[in-house]
Design a protein around this motif. Structure first.
Motif, PDB file in Angstrom:
ATOM      1  N   LEU A  87      -1.411  -6.630  -8.482  1.00  0.00           N
ATOM      2  CA  LEU A  87      -1.034  -5.526  -7.605  1.00  0.00           C
ATOM      3  C   LEU A  87       0.389  -5.048  -7.903  1.00  0.00           C
ATOM      4  N   ARG A  88       1.319  -5.998  -8.044  1.00  0.00           N
ATOM      5  CA  ARG A  88       2.712  -5.616  -8.333  1.00  0.00           C
ATOM      6  C   ARG A  88       2.825  -4.952  -9.705  1.00  0.00           C
ATOM      7  N   ARG A  89       2.043  -5.408 -10.672  1.00  0.00           N
ATOM      8  CA  ARG A  89       2.074  -4.785 -11.998  1.00  0.00           C
ATOM      9  C   ARG A  89       1.568  -3.352 -11.942  1.00  0.00           C
ATOM     10  N   THR A  90       0.547  -3.101 -11.135  1.00  0.00           N
ATOM     11  CA  THR A  90       0.012  -1.749 -11.002  1.00  0.00           C
ATOM     12  C   THR A  90       1.049  -0.811 -10.396  1.00  0.00           C
ATOM     13  N   ILE A  91       1.733  -1.266  -9.346  1.00  0.00           N
ATOM     14  CA  ILE A  91       2.782  -0.444  -8.726  1.00  0.00           C
ATOM     15  C   ILE A  91       3.883  -0.145  -9.733  1.00  0.00           C
ATOM     16  N   LYS A 111       0.830  -1.202   0.000  1.00  0.00           N
ATOM     17  CA  LYS A 111       0.000   0.000   0.000  1.00  0.00           C
ATOM     18  C   LYS A 111       0.865   1.253   0.000  1.00  0.00           C
ATOM     19  N   GLU A 112       1.929   1.249   0.796  1.00  0.00           N
ATOM     20  CA  GLU A 112       2.832   2.402   0.829  1.00  0.00           C
ATOM     21  C   GLU A 112       3.523   2.600  -0.519  1.00  0.00           C
ATOM     22  N   GLU A 113       3.948   1.482  -1.137  1.00  0.00           N
ATOM     23  CA  GLU A 113       4.582   1.572  -2.455  1.00  0.00           C
ATOM     24  C   GLU A 113       3.618   2.135  -3.493  1.00  0.00           C
ATOM     25  N   LEU A 114       2.371   1.657  -3.460  1.00  0.00           N
ATOM     26  CA  LEU A 114       1.374   2.119  -4.422  1.00  0.00           C
ATOM     27  C   LEU A 114       1.070   3.598  -4.218  1.00  0.00           C
ATOM     28  N   GLU A 115       0.957   4.023  -2.977  1.00  0.00           N
ATOM     29  CA  GLU A 115       0.668   5.430  -2.712  1.00  0.00           C
ATOM     30  C   GLU A 115       1.796   6.325  -3.201  1.00  0.00           C
ATOM     31  N   THR A 116       3.037   5.916  -2.989  1.00  0.00           N
ATOM     32  CA  THR A 116       4.184   6.706  -3.466  1.00  0.00           C
ATOM     33  C   THR A 116       4.198   6.776  -4.989  1.00  0.00           C
ATOM     34  N   ALA A 117       4.010   5.622  -5.638  1.00  0.00           N
ATOM     35  CA  ALA A 117       4.040   5.581  -7.102  1.00  0.00           C
ATOM     36  C   ALA A 117       2.895   6.388  -7.697  1.00  0.00           C
ATOM     37  N   MET A 118       1.705   6.240  -7.131  1.00  0.00           N
ATOM     38  CA  MET A 118       0.554   6.978  -7.647  1.00  0.00           C
ATOM     39  C   MET A 118       0.691   8.471  -7.383  1.00  0.00           C
ATOM     40  N   VAL A 129      -6.542  13.027 -10.707  1.00  0.00           N
ATOM     41  CA  VAL A 129      -6.184  12.848 -12.114  1.00  0.00           C
ATOM     42  C   VAL A 129      -5.840  11.389 -12.406  1.00  0.00           C
ATOM     43  N   ALA A 130      -4.947  10.805 -11.628  1.00  0.00           N
ATOM     44  CA  ALA A 130      -4.479   9.438 -11.885  1.00  0.00           C
ATOM     45  C   ALA A 130      -5.383   8.380 -11.266  1.00  0.00           C
ATOM     46  N   GLY A 131      -6.116   8.726 -10.217  1.00  0.00           N
ATOM     47  CA  GLY A 131      -6.932   7.752  -9.509  1.00  0.00           C
ATOM     48  C   GLY A 131      -7.936   7.002 -10.362  1.00  0.00           C
ATOM     49  N   PRO A 132      -8.659   7.683 -11.270  1.00  0.00           N
ATOM     50  CA  PRO A 132      -9.635   6.964 -12.098  1.00  0.00           C
ATOM     51  C   PRO A 132      -9.036   5.878 -12.983  1.00  0.00           C
ATOM     52  N   LEU A 133      -7.706   5.867 -13.149  1.00  0.00           N
ATOM     53  CA  LEU A 133      -7.071   4.811 -13.944  1.00  0.00           C
ATOM     54  C   LEU A 133      -7.135   3.462 -13.234  1.00  0.00           C
ATOM     55  N   LEU A 134      -7.292   3.488 -11.901  1.00  0.00           N
ATOM     56  CA  LEU A 134      -7.354   2.242 -11.125  1.00  0.00           C
ATOM     57  C   LEU A 134      -8.798   1.753 -11.135  1.00  0.00           C
ATOM     58  N   THR A 135      -9.137   0.977 -12.135  1.00  0.00           N
ATOM     59  CA  THR A 135     -10.543   0.647 -12.390  1.00  0.00           C
ATOM     60  C   THR A 135     -11.046  -0.580 -11.639  1.00  0.00           C
ATOM     61  N   GLN A 136     -10.141  -1.424 -11.141  1.00  0.00           N
ATOM     62  CA  GLN A 136     -10.563  -2.656 -10.455  1.00  0.00           C
ATOM     63  C   GLN A 136      -9.972  -2.688  -9.047  1.00  0.00           C
ATOM     64  N   LYS A 137     -10.625  -3.430  -8.169  1.00  0.00           N
ATOM     65  CA  LYS A 137     -10.167  -3.548  -6.780  1.00  0.00           C
ATOM     66  C   LYS A 137      -9.511  -4.907  -6.560  1.00  0.00           C
ATOM     67  N   ILE A 138      -8.360  -4.878  -5.918  1.00  0.00           N
ATOM     68  CA  ILE A 138      -7.632  -6.104  -5.603  1.00  0.00           C
ATOM     69  C   ILE A 138      -8.391  -6.908  -4.543  1.00  0.00           C
ATOM     70  N   ASN A 139      -8.397  -8.216  -4.696  1.00  0.00           N
ATOM     71  CA  ASN A 139      -8.989  -9.106  -3.700  1.00  0.00           C
ATOM     72  C   ASN A 139      -7.954  -9.332  -2.597  1.00  0.00           C
ATOM     73  N   ARG A 172      -6.678  -1.047  -7.576  1.00  0.00           N
ATOM     74  CA  ARG A 172      -6.596  -0.219  -6.374  1.00  0.00           C
ATOM     75  C   ARG A 172      -6.747  -1.106  -5.140  1.00  0.00           C
ATOM     76  N   MET A 173      -6.343  -0.563  -3.986  1.00  0.00           N
ATOM     77  CA  MET A 173      -6.433  -1.330  -2.744  1.00  0.00           C
ATOM     78  C   MET A 173      -7.532  -0.808  -1.826  1.00  0.00           C
ATOM     79  N   GLY A 174      -8.295   0.170  -2.305  1.00  0.00           N
ATOM     80  CA  GLY A 174      -9.373   0.732  -1.499  1.00  0.00           C
ATOM     81  C   GLY A 174     -10.542   1.112  -2.377  1.00  0.00           C
ATOM     82  N   PRO A 175     -11.578   1.732  -1.776  1.00  0.00           N
ATOM     83  CA  PRO A 175     -12.754   2.141  -2.549  1.00  0.00           C
ATOM     84  C   PRO A 175     -12.403   3.177  -3.618  1.00  0.00           C
ATOM     85  N   GLN A 176     -13.152   3.169  -4.701  1.00  0.00           N
ATOM     86  CA  GLN A 176     -12.889   4.091  -5.813  1.00  0.00           C
ATOM     87  C   GLN A 176     -13.010   5.549  -5.369  1.00  0.00           C
TER      88      GLN A 176
END
Length: 727
Positions: free
Chosen positions: A590-594, A246-253, A529-539, A516-520
């Motif tokens: 998840l790793r591909r998204t990061i 989650k921390e990695e994704l937040e930094t990258a996003m 700007v970048a958030g809408p690109l995360l169209t699916q939620k990780i299980n 994404r790892m949380g609600p849209q």
């Protein structure tokens, strides 16, 4: 007895592999026929399409009364054209466009050997394969009794939806023969796919064994868990691991948000379109200073000219790589002529001359060369010799200018095959006939540390991890680049789980699904700007529930308990019922998204990956130059011989690269001693992957003592004098 058991397992694996190959070849042929039939159908329907183009405007014209439409069409188009169009109508295609029907043409061919395969080999099924296994049992019984009719109640729920219509139609029309054909074909195809995925296994096999046998047992894993987690830097706690992600994704996003928010359409950079879609322009050509090209030409003039045999003699003096080619029987004494003979065999295979023509070119008899090859040249000895060369190259001061040895890449290079071969396949895009692929791993220092011969039609992603996990060189590989062919969600997950980074160049990256790892609403609020690109939620729950098994799987590969290509191939092809595979793919997503967020936000990083992949391409060119004889066609028929030839080519390729790198260093040292300023950043643009100073054509004199006498006390040749002064 152990040797006999291993041989029996090898033969069994080969038989199953040939079963897969034969069924797949006929399926591929049926698919080609289907595509040809579709093309012919489309061509035949052009007249009907043209007729439709004339009819539609009349039907859509509201000014024409309904009572007038028929008359208007008959008068304007003509009854003759309408009757011809009606007569030329084709029946509706089944859901698979006729693929299985085309495969039915090969039914008699498959019947020549599939009953023997089913009778001889014991197949077992895992969870979710019960229906298929029952169908296999019934088919074996039909084959044994000679019965033709598939019994009522025979399972068919394993049949893919596009093919189920064939069985329904045959049952409806009470066509017993058609039903038997289509049902049997789907059983054979299901068996092949099950063997690939691991849903079906063969107890006495190694390649097709129960997938559970590839992993550490729970008892073994208990003793390995802490050591593995410490080695790869992964927590044993799933919750802690996901918090780190989650921390990695937040930094990258966050970085991607800044980049996309500051860029406007038309800038030629990564940006969003008006519809919110990612636009990723191709990288512009990297600016290579003109001074680099001039310096490269000057270095080539300074480097000595050397025949390939002389180069190898010289390199062996400094590396001792020929000593790695040991006798198969353990014999330690080595005759004075052995090095000469070994060099001749290496050159014969790498250049594709073959032993017969090599005997003519060097004066060593064919019998001696054949004996030397049989006793000393094997995959394991060639790999050891190659490692000695790569390690020496890694220690050269000049090599550090090219890279630190931490980044690598892999790619397949295709070679045509002459004659029949168990590994050759037709691929019209690359070959007039058949061919195969050599899959090589290349470091950022231009050295090749892995080589594998693979079937050209198989996806390369299955083999990406093999040579990295099996890396026996001193190269500290930590990151690996591939093109799109080397990318799967399974690979993204496994690379991270073994403590490495997969950094591919993905075609159409803007079209892949990001997670994404949380609600849209939260994601869009944080990154508008970048958030809408995360169209699916990780299980997250699926990953958390299977985290320990994911670590156990990665540890089994890391510690050599299982071959990476075997695991990747089965997990990539596994069914939805395989919970471990589903969790691994979820983690890979998840790793591909990061990775994608990092890659898109950093142009410098994208150029680094492209530069590494270009190094692999330049080595392809060098290999092609060296492998010149017989038009570059591989003439070895079997995998073992092809693998040995591929490793011989790798050894020679690395020898040329190492020799050139070392003499580059000597030439640069001489220039600097003369007061010439040569910047290392300039040298980074110069590749040692060329053979301009090496001669590998004509008569080949392999005289070790004579060549050694030409070297100075340091074991090198003198540099050549400059032909002209440079500014």
């Amino acid at each position: 007895m152990t040797v006999l058991a291993q041989s029996a397992a090898d033969v069994l694996d080969e038989v199953i592999g040939l079963f897969d190959q034969a069924v797949s070849a006929r399926e591929s042929r049926a698919r080609t026929k289907m595509r040809d039939a579709l093309a012919a159908r489309a061509a035949a329907g052009e007249g009907r399409q043209a007729l439709l183009d004339e009819i539609l405007p009349v039907l859509l014209d509201l000014g024409i009364e309904d009572e007038e439409v028929g008359g208007r069409l008959r008068n304007t188009i003509g009854m003759e054209r309408l009757r011809a169009a009606a007569a030329g109508s084709a029946p509706r295609l089944p859901r698979d466009h006729g693929h299985l029907a085309m495969l039915d043409d090969s039914y008699s061919y498959l019947r020549q050997f599939t009953p023997d395969v089913l009778r001889t080999i014991t197949f077992k099924g895992g969870t979710g394969a019960e229906s298929l296994m029952e169908a296999v049992r019934i088919l074996k019984e039909l084959n044994a009794t000679g019965a033709r009719r598939v019994p009522d109640g025979a399972p068919a729920d394993f049949v893919p939806v596009p093919w189920a219509g064939y069985l329904e139609q045959a049952a409806k029309s009470r066509d017993v023969t058609a039903y038997r054909h289509f049902w049997e074909l789907t059983v054979l195809l299901g068996l092949r796919d099950g063997l690939r995925s691991g849903d079906v296994y063969v107890p006495s096999s190694r390649r097709y064994a129960d997938p559970a046998s590839y992993l550490f047992t729970p008892e073994q894993w208990t003793g390995q868990r802490d050591q593995f987690c410490q080695l790869v830097g992964k927590p044993a706690s799933a919750r802690t691991a996901l918090e780190g992600c989650k921390e990695e994704l937040e930094t990258a996003m966050g970085n991607l948000e800044k980049v996309l928010g500051n860029r406007k359409a038309g800038t030629g950079e990564v940006r969003l379109s008006e519809k919110g879609e990612l636009i990723i322009p191709s990288l512009s050509a990297e600016d290579v200073p003109a001074e680099a090209a001039s310096l490269r030409d000057e270095l080539s003039e300074l480097l000595p000219l050397a025949p390939i045999a002389s180069l190898l003699v010289e390199l062996d003096r400094r590396t001792g790589f020929l000593d790695c080619l040991t006798h198969a029987g353990g014999k330690r004494s080595r005759t004075p002529e052995l090095k000469r003979n070994l060099l001749a065999v290496l050159i014969a295979h790498a250049t594709n001359l073959g032993l017969v023509r090599m005997a003519e070119a060097c004066g060593i008899s064919y019998d001696i060369l054949a004996w030397t090859q049989e006793r000393y040249v094997r995959e394991e000895t060639l790999a050891a010799a190659n490692a000695a060369i790569v390690n020496y190259h890694h220690r050269l001061p000049m090599t550090q200018v090219f890279g630190g040895g931490t980044l690598s890449s892999s790619d397949g290079q295709r070679f045509p095959v002459q004659g029949k071969s168990t590994t050759a396949r037709v691929m019209k895009k690359y070959f007039a006939g058949q061919g195969l692929s050599t899959y090589t791993h290349v470091s950022d220092q231009h050295s090749t540390f892995g080589t594998k011969v693979i079937v050209v039609t198989r996806r390369e992603a299955q083999y990406v991890l093999d040579e990295i996990m099996g890396n026996k060189t001193d190269l500290p590989i930590a990151e690996h680049a591939t093109d799109t062919h080397g990318v799967t969600l399974v690979n993204f997950a496994l690379f991270d789980l073994v403590g490495m980074q997969l950094s591919p160049r993905i075609r159409d990256l803007g079209k892949i699904t990001l997670y994404r790892m949380g609600p849209q609403r939260n994601v869009s609020r944080i990154w508008p700007v970048a958030g809408p690109l995360l169209t699916q939620k990780i299980n997250m729950g699926l990953i958390e529930e299977n985290w320990d098994d994911l670590l156990r799987l990665a540890a089994s590969i890391k510690f050599g308990h299982a071959t990476a290509s075997l695991i990747v191939g089965k997990l990539s092809a596994s069914s939805q019922q395989n919970t471990l595979a589903a969790a691994l793919k979820e983690y890979g997503a998840l790793r591909r998204t990061i990775y994608a967020a990092r890659y898109l936000a950093d142009e410098t990083y994208r150029r680094k990956i492209a530069r590494q992949l270009n190094k692999g391409e330049s080595l392809h060119s060098l290999r092609r130059d060296l492998h010149y004889a017989h038009q570059g066609k591989i003439r070895e028929r079997f995998l073992a011989g092809q693998t040995e030839q591929a490793w011989c080519l790798t050894v020679l390729t690395n020898s040329v690269v190492t020799w050139t790198s070392e003499y580059y260093g000597l030439a640069i040292a001489q220039m600097r001693a003369e007061g010439r300023a040569v910047d290392n950043e300039l040298l980074a643009h110069i590749s040692p992957a060329h053979s301009e100073n090496v001669n590998y054509h004509g008569t080949i004199n392999v005289e070790v003592d004579t060549e050694l006498a030409k070297l100075d006390p340091a074991g090198c040749r003198p540099l050549r004098a400059r032909r002209r002064e440079r500014p």
